[in-house]
Enzyme design. Structure first.
Site, PDB file in Angstrom:
ATOM      1  N   TYR A  51       0.873  -1.202   0.021  1.00  0.00           N
ATOM      2  CA  TYR A  51       0.007   0.150  -0.015  1.00  0.00           C
ATOM      3  C   TYR A  51       0.890   1.335  -0.169  1.00  0.00           C
ATOM      4  CZ  TYR A  51      -3.929  -3.070   1.297  1.00  0.00           C
ATOM      5  OH  TYR A  51      -4.882  -4.018   1.429  1.00  0.00           O
ATOM      6  N   HIS A 107       0.249 -11.794   1.888  1.00  0.00           N
ATOM      7  CA  HIS A 107      -0.949 -10.972   1.187  1.00  0.00           C
ATOM      8  C   HIS A 107      -1.545 -11.871   0.252  1.00  0.00           C
ATOM      9  CE1 HIS A 107      -1.943  -6.743  -0.028  1.00  0.00           C
ATOM     10  NE2 HIS A 107      -3.081  -7.308   0.049  1.00  0.00           N
ATOM     11  N   ILE A 225     -13.349  -4.427   7.070  1.00  0.00           N
ATOM     12  CA  ILE A 225     -12.353  -3.315   7.024  1.00  0.00           C
ATOM     13  C   ILE A 225     -13.077  -2.411   5.940  1.00  0.00           C
ATOM     14  CG2 ILE A 225     -10.535  -4.433   8.162  1.00  0.00           C
ATOM     15  CD1 ILE A 225      -9.293  -5.124   5.494  1.00  0.00           C
ATOM     16  N   ARG A 233     -18.124   9.949   6.192  1.00  0.00           N
ATOM     17  CA  ARG A 233     -18.406   8.680   5.734  1.00  0.00           C
ATOM     18  C   ARG A 233     -17.443   7.623   6.937  1.00  0.00           C
ATOM     19  NH1 ARG A 233     -17.592   8.246   0.330  1.00  0.00           N
ATOM     20  NH2 ARG A 233     -19.366   9.297   0.173  1.00  0.00           N
ATOM     21  N   ASN A 237     -19.772   5.172   9.010  1.00  0.00           N
ATOM     22  CA  ASN A 237     -19.403   3.758   9.120  1.00  0.00           C
ATOM     23  C   ASN A 237     -19.197   3.092  10.482  1.00  0.00           C
ATOM     24  OD1 ASN A 237     -19.766   3.645   6.365  1.00  0.00           O
ATOM     25  ND2 ASN A 237     -17.632   3.576   5.714  1.00  0.00           N
TER      26      ASN A 237
END
Length: 259
Positions: A51, A107, A225, A233, A237
């Protein structure tokens, strides 16, 4: 926000059922989103080497003032780093500014049958205290069984693409039978949030369809997640108290992908 947590096999850890995903969040946007998430009450942060935002996630955690021991942190090893496990986790810990992460995942299954070798290195990192629990992502049941057959230890967690349209009770049961926590990513990308059945259930509870999807995961005891860069938001959430889906509503949502 009251978020339940699940025990992780082979450890004393408990993993929150709701976390904050950071995929595709980079730089200042990643930093601010994590700050907003922690402010909103999230206590689980999910990142990964690929990421490219571990430094921002770590800095946001430090700057938030939330004690480290109150936040569950996951990162992941890219499959192309097979054979470089120790260097990868060392780099992740430096970027995050942590002595250890709570959960380290493979991953994706590495190519050429290298999964077991990588898994042995994961177990070693856990035993050395660099990570508190180890797991996998994007594995099927057969791949999980291979790890157990070769090492005697199963992953604590398997993170897979999941949501109502992908719901398969056999997949859920297979993880429960193996005592592997099932974690779902991309909950909204795998769901038609405009589905009439979903909007009807949302209206009945005075919430938006996204929160119905998140509540559905939690009531199934599947870790979820969601990700967002929008403060409103992110906070919305996390606002999952105050409503519970009925058994009939759960069944309706289970069937969204099979109509």
């Amino acid at each position: 926000m009251t978020i339940p947590a699940l025990p992780l096999a082979g450890s004393s850890l408990r993993m929150p059922l709701l976390g904050f995903g950071t995929w595709q969040l980079r730089g200042d946007a990643a930093y601010q989103a994590v700050r907003d998430a922690l402010e909103a009450g999230y206590r689980y942060l999910d990142t990964a080497t690929m990421y490219g935002n571990e430094a921002e996630v770590g800095r946001a955690l430090r700057d938030s003032g939330v004690p480290r021991d109150e936040v569950f942190v996951t990162t992941k090893l890219p499959p192309e780093r097979a054979g470089k496990e120790r260097a990868t986790i060392d780099a992740s810990l430096r970027a995050l500014g942590l002595d250890a992460v709570d959960l380290w995942l493979i991953h994706w299954p590495p190519s050429r049958g290298r999964s077991v070798r990588v898994w042995r290195e994961f177990l070693k990192a856990r035993d050395e205290g660099l990570v508190r629990a180890v797991g996998v992502s994007n594995y099927d049941s057969g791949e999980i069984d291979e790890l157990f057959d070769e090492t005697g230890e199963r992953p604590a967690v398997n993170q897979i693409r999941f949501g109502p349209s992908l719901y398969d009770p056999a997949i859920v049961a297979a993880h429960r039978e193996r005592d592997v926590v099932l974690e779902g990513y991309s909950p909204f990308k795998t769901t038609n949030l405009h589905d009439p059945a979903l909007t009807r259930i949302a209206a009945a509870h005075g919430v938006d369809p996204a929160r119905v999807v998140l509540r559905w995961h939690i009531q199934h005891e599947i870790v979820v997640i969601p990700k967002s860069a929008t403060p409103e938001r992110i906070a919305r959430n996390a606002d999952l108290d105050g409503f519970v889906l009925t058994p009939d509503e759960m069944t309706t949502i289970n069937n969204l992908g099979h109509r």
